[in-house]
Design an enzyme around this catalytic site. Sequence first.
Site: not given
Length: 248
Positions: A147, A160
């Site tokens: 990501s 995350y």
Amino acid sequence: MTVPTHSTAVGKVVLITGAGSGIGEATARRLAEAGHRVVLGARRGKLVAAVAEDIRAAGGSAVHRELDVTDLESVRAFAGAATDQYGRVDVLVNNAGVMPLSTLDALKVDEWNRMIDVNIRGVLHGIAAVLPVMRAQGEGHIVNIASVSGHRVDPTAAVYSATKFAVRAISEGLRQESRDLRVTVVSPGLTRSELTEGISESAVREAVQDQMDIAIPASAIGEAILYAISQPLDVDVNELVVRPTAQG
């Protein structure tokens, strides 16, 4: 079992985790359209079965299996089903992931652990399941979905981001240890998917959803993955960052 030493002309055998929706589904559809044989795994069995059925109805090659990436034996069975059917595994797309964003002081410990289990352990389980097969073949390609949060840390994304930094570190370690395998990290930016639905804090979820008007379709990530796996065997596309032009 005798393992072929090269990919067949009928398309690569590509395993995709988290293939029931979002990036995994879009990637499966795009790779099947390009002539690859896709093996789809997802926790929601009915959903991934429907995706595989759609692909076959469109003339593509797809099989599916219910999959829990947090369970090593489930992942090994997933990879084993592919080798039983096709005799090899050319590509693994480690896509399954969760993103329940929250500030650290919310103390969402269960959600932290879920991210660690899916986003890190799930990737490691995928590698463990296919690496012996790929080593025996003398070739293979592992694509790990990270990501842009693996390149930067924003409020609510500490854990995350940590999991996605870990995916990049694991990928680079595997790449450096490998001379016969290719390793690619794909880092999506704002992409339309179901990830935001897993955010339990309504204020955080709404803030993220407010940004989604600039999000790119999941198919854009599928195109990036197709590009990476389509290169000659002596070309390893190490990392791709794919995000909306308007994203800061």
